[in-house]
Scaffold this active site. Structure first.
Site, short mmCIF file in Angstrom:
data_model
loop_
_atom_site.label_atom_id
_atom_site.label_comp_id
_atom_site.label_asym_id
_atom_site.label_seq_id
_atom_site.Cartn_x
_atom_site.Cartn_y
_atom_site.Cartn_z
N GLU B 65 -30.91 0.33 -8.62
CA GLU B 65 -29.55 -0.08 -8.31
C GLU B 65 -29.23 0.48 -6.93
O GLU B 65 -29.17 1.69 -6.72
CB GLU B 65 -28.61 0.51 -9.37
CG GLU B 65 -27.18 0.07 -9.30
CD GLU B 65 -26.33 0.74 -10.38
OE1 GLU B 65 -26.87 1.16 -11.44
OE2 GLU B 65 -25.12 0.86 -10.18
N ASP B 76 -16.14 5.86 -8.49
CA ASP B 76 -17.14 6.91 -8.30
C ASP B 76 -16.53 8.30 -8.34
O ASP B 76 -15.44 8.54 -7.83
CB ASP B 76 -17.87 6.70 -6.97
CG ASP B 76 -18.87 5.56 -7.07
OD1 ASP B 76 -19.66 5.58 -8.04
OD2 ASP B 76 -18.86 4.67 -6.22
#
Lengths: 418, 287
Positions: B65, B76
Site C-alpha cells: 500500500e 492518520d
C-alpha cells in the site's frame, strides 16, 4: 448527485466511519426543525440568553465616506459572546442533547467559535473539548483562559501548520474515535453534509430579522446586502432570506490579505474547486492538490476553502464576491470607530470596506445592509499594533505578546479570533 | 472460486489481472492470510521509500500500500502524520507514487495507492487512473471517499481494470456495509477500531464482528487494518481475516530511533518486521 449538494459543491468526503453519525445528525436536525418543542426552546434562548432580535443601526456619519449611500448595520456584535456564532452554537448544543450525546468538540482559529461553544456547553451541562492550533493558543492566551474558565478543555494542535485547518483535522480525528458520545460542533457553513445546510439554517434568523427591520425602517428592501466571508456562516445567515428577492444584490467580501500578489484568503479570486474537510468547494491548492495556506489580518477569514453554498451562489451568479485587503479592512475598521463609536470585529471590517466601495459606486439613493457579524474588543491588540496606539506597552511581552512565532508554519496572523 | 464480484459494474475492458485478487486467492490456497504493508512514498526521501517498499516485498509482504503524502491527513495518527509531513517538506509529489508503483510491481507484488481524494481529483480522475494503470498499479485505497461520491472513480477503475478499495468501520450499518461492498473491488478494507491509524496493544473484538458482518454480504476478501504492529497480532487477525494490513509499525521501523543517517539499519528493521508479520499470517492463532 448525492444529498447535500449545492450544484457541484458540497457532498460528503469523509471516512466511512463517520457516515452513520452524519445520517443520525441529518435525521435529528430535520425532526428538530419540525418539532415545536425544539423551536420554542431555541426561540426562548435567542430572546432570553443571546439577546435577539439584534437591532439594526443606520450609520450616516460613516456613510458620508461611502458616496452618501444609506448604510444600515445588522448588529450581530451585540449578541452574547460578541458575534453571530452563538446562533448556531446554541442550536447545535440543543441538538446534541436531543441525540443523547454528552460531549461536544469544536475547532477554533483563535477563539470566537471556541468561546461560544464553551459557553453553550456550560449552559447545557455538556463536556467540551476545543482544538486550537498551538500557534494560536500562544498568541491568544487570554481566549484559552476564557474557554477554560467556562469549563472547556483546550487542546493545542502542534502538527501540520499548527493553525485552524490543523485544528479541524484533529477535531475530525477525535470525532471518529468518540462518535458514540460526541457531537462535532462545526462553527461554519462548511464540512460534510448536513453541516453547510444546517449551520446556514441556524443563522438564517439574521436575514429574516434584518429584512423585516430594513423594510420597516426605510419602506423598501436594500439594494445590496454585504457580509464578510471566511467559511461564510454570517454571510449565508444574512443572504439566505434575500435569495428570492431578485432585485437585491448579495455581495460577499473575502480577505485580500496582502493583495493577490502576496499572501491572502481571496479564494474566489484565485482558487479552483477541490475537496477539504469533507466538502467540495473552491480551495486554495497547489498543482498536486495540497492545501495552500491562506493569510489575513483577521483570523476568522483566514481559511483556504469556503462554504460550498457560496461556491454555488458564485457560479450561478446570484451572489458576487469581492475582496478587501488588510489595509482596506483596517481603514474601514478605524472609520467606523471614529464616525459612529462602534468597534467592529476585523472580520466584519472587511464587509464595511466592501460597503464603502459599493456606496461610492451606487451613489446617495442606494441602501446598503451590512452584517456587522462581531465586535472588535478581541482585536484591540492587532489594532493597537497596526495603528501604533500603545507603543510604550508593546515592548512588554508579559502584557502584550508579540504575535509572532518561530514556527515555520505560522504564516497566518492569529491575533484575532475566528 | 472468483473473487471478482462487483454488483455495480462489469469489470470492463481493462486487464483484470492488474488487481490483487489473484494474490489473495493464492494466499487462500496456501491456507493463510495475505500480508499488506503500507509505507508513504517520499519518507524519508523518495529513493529510500521505494527501497523500503521493495525490501518489504522481498521479506514476505504480499501487497504494498503506497501512501501519497497529503497536507491534511485526517485519518492518520501521529506517526504517519510526521512521516508524511517530512515527505512533503522533502518535496514529494503525486507522480512519485507512480515510480513507487512500478518498482513494487517489478519486485513481484501488486501496488495499491492509498490517497486522500483531493490529490486524485486535482490530477483528474480519468487521467490518474490511466497513469496508475500504466505504472503497473493495482488500484486505489480511498480513506475519505465513500462510494456515494465515487461515480467518476468507479467508471475509471472499471475502464482501467483497477481495484477500488473502500473502507468499512465498526460503526457501519447493514445498509452502509451493503453499499460499500457492492462498490468495492479487490478487497474490502475493514478498519478494526474507530479512530486513526496507529499501533494498539490489542485490536479487540470489534474487528472480528465487523469482518463477520461484512463477509455475510460479499464474496470479496476482507482485510483488516488499523492497530496491528507485530506477528502475534497478525496471527490473531489471520484466524478470521483474508488479509492483515500493517502501516504505522512499518513507518516506525523506517523512522528508526533517532539514528539519523543509518538507512541500512532502518531498512533491515523493515525487513525484520515484514518477516515477523509474514510468520504471523501463516500461523493463524485463536485470540
Amino acid at each position: 448527485m448525492t444529498a447535500g449538494r449545492f450544484g457541484d459543491f458540497g457532498g460528503r468526503y469523509v471516512p466511512e466511519a463517520l457516515i452513520p453519525a452524519l445520517d443520525e445528525l441529518d435525521e435529528a436536525r430535520r425532526s428538530a426543525m419540525a418539532d415545536p418543542t425544539f423551536l420554542d426552546e431555541l426561540d426562548r434562548l435567542h430572546r432570553t440568553y443571546t439577546g435577539r432580535p439584534s437591532i439594526i443601526t443606520e450609520v450616516p456619519r460613516f456613510a458620508e465616506h461611502a458616496g452618501g449611500a444609506r448604510i444600515i448595520l445588522k448588529r450581530e456584535d451585540l449578541n452574547h459572546t460578541g458575534s453571530h456564532k452563538i446562533n448556531n452554537v446554541l442550536a447545535q448544543a440543543l441538538l446534541t442533547k436531543r441525540m443523547g450525546k454528552t460531549r461536544v468538540i469544536a475547532e477554533t482559529g483563535a477563539g470566537q467559535h471556541g468561546v461560544a461553544t464553551a459557553t453553550a456547553a456550560a449552559l447545557m451541562g455538556l463536556d467540551c473539548t476545543v482544538y486550537m492550533g498551538k500557534v494560536d493558543t500562544e498568541r491568544q492566551a487570554l481566549n484559552v483562559a476564557r474557554m477554560r474558565m467556562l469549563g472547556a478543555e483546550v487542546v493545542p494542535v502542534d502538527h501540520g501548520s499548527a493553525t485552524l485547518k490543523d485544528a479541524i483535522n484533529e477535531a475530525l480525528r477525535d470525532w471518529v474515535a468518540a462518535v458514540d458520545t460526541t457531537h462535532y460542533l462545526i462553527g461554519t457553513v462548511t464540512g460534510p453534509h448536513p453541516f453547510p445546510e444546517m449551520v446556514r439554517d441556524f443563522h438564517r434568523i439574521i436575514g429574516v430579522e434584518a429584512r423585516e427591520q430594513v423594510l420597516e425602517h426605510t419602506g423598501r428592501l436594500p439594494d445590496v446586502v454585504v457580509a464578510c466571508v471566511g467559511g461564510g456562516s454570517n454571510a449565508m445567515g444574512i443572504f439566505h432570506r434575500f435569495i428570492e428577492d431578485e432585485g437585491v444584490r448579495l455581495v460577499g467580501v473575502e480577505a485580500g490579505g496582502e493583495g493577490l500578489e502576496g499572501r491572502h484568503a481571496a479564494r474566489f479570486a484565485s482558487a479552483t474547486p477541490g475537496v477539504l474537510h469533507g466538502a467540495m468547494s473552491y480551495l486554495m491548492q497547489d498543482e498536486d492538490g495540497q492545501t495552500v495556506e491562506s493569510h489575513s489580518v483577521s483570523a476568522g477569514l483566514d481559511y483556504p476553502s469556503v462554504g460550498p453554498e457560496h461556491s454555488y451562489l458564485r457560479d450561478t451568479g446570484r451572489a458576487e464576491y469581492v475582496y478587501a485587503t488588510d489595509d482596506e479592512a483596517m481603514e474601514a475598521f478605524a472609520l467606523l470607530c471614529r464616525t459612529e463609536g462602534i468597534i467592529p470585529a476585523l472580520e466584519s471590517a472587511h464587509g464595511l470596506a466592501g460597503a464603502l466601495h459599493l456606496g461610492r459606486e451606487l451613489g446617495p439613493d442606494a441602501i446598503i445592509l451590512v452584517n456587522l457579524s462581531g465586535r472588535g474588543d478581541k482585536d484591540m491588540h492587532t489594532a493597537a499594533e497596526w495603528f501604533g496606539l500603545v507603543d510604550d506597552v508593546v515592548e512588554d511581552d508579559e502584557i502584550v505578546p508579540p504575535g509572532e512565532s518561530d514556527d515555520p508554519g505560522a504564516t497566518g496572523d492569529g491575533r484575532t479570533q475566528l | 472460486m472468483s473473487t471478482e464480484v462487483t454488483a455495480s459494474a462489469e469489470p470492463g475492458t481493462g486487464d483484470t489481472d492488474r488487481g490483487v485478487a489473484s494474490v489473495i486467492e493464492r494466499c487462500r490456497a496456501e491456507g493463510r492470510a495475505a500480508l499488506v504493508g503500507y509505507l508513504p512514498v517520499g519518507f524519508p526521501d523518495v529513493e529510500t521509500s521505494i527501497r523500503a517498499m521493495v525490501a518489504m516485498v522481498e521479506s514476505g509482504v504480499d501487497i504494498v500500500e503506497i501512501g501519497l503524502p497529503y497536507s491534511d491527513p485526517v485519518i492518520d495518527g501521529p506517526v504517519i502524520q510526521r512521516a508524511t509531513e517530512a515527505a512533503l517538506r522533502a518535496g514529494t509529489h503525486v507522480v512519485d507514487g507512480f515510480r513507487a508503483a512500478r518498482a513494487v510491481r517489478d519486485a513481484g507484488a501488486p501496488p495499491l495507492v492509498m490517497s486522500y481524494w483531493n490529490l486524485i481529483l486535482r490530477r483528474g480522475v480519468d487521467r490518474y487512473a490511466a497513469e496508475l494503470a500504466a505504472a503497473g498499479g493495482a488500484g486505489l485505497i480511498t480513506p475519505d471517499l465513500i462510494p456515494d461520491e465515487a461515480a467518476d472513480w468507479i467508471a475509471a477503475s472499471d475502464r482501467e481494470g483497477l481495484d477500488r478499495v473502500f473502507l468499512v468501520a465498526p460503526s457501519s450499518t447493514p445498509e452502509r456495509l451493503s453499499r460499500v461492498t457492492a462498490a468495492s473491488r479487490g478487497f474490502v478494507y475493514a478498519a478494526s477500531t474507530m479512530g486513526v491509524t496507529g499501533e494498539r496493544a490489542s485490536v479487540g473484538p470489534a474487528a472480528r464482528d465487523l469482518v463477520e458482518r461484512t463477509r455475510a454480504l460479499t464474496e470479496l476478501p476482507v482485510c483488516v487494518g488499523l492497530g496491528v504492529s507485530n506477528g502475534d497480532q497478525a496471527a490473531e487477525l489471520a484466524e478470521y481475516a483474508d488479509g492483515v494490513i500493517v502501516g504505522t509499525a512499518f513507518v516506525r521501523a523506517l523512522t528508526g530511533d533517532g539514528q539519523d543517517g543509518d538507512v541500512e539499519a532502518r531498512l533491515e528493521a523493515v525487513r525484520e518486521l515484514a518477516r515477523d508479520l509474514a510468520r504471523g499470517v501463516r500461523e493463524r492463532r485463536q485470540s
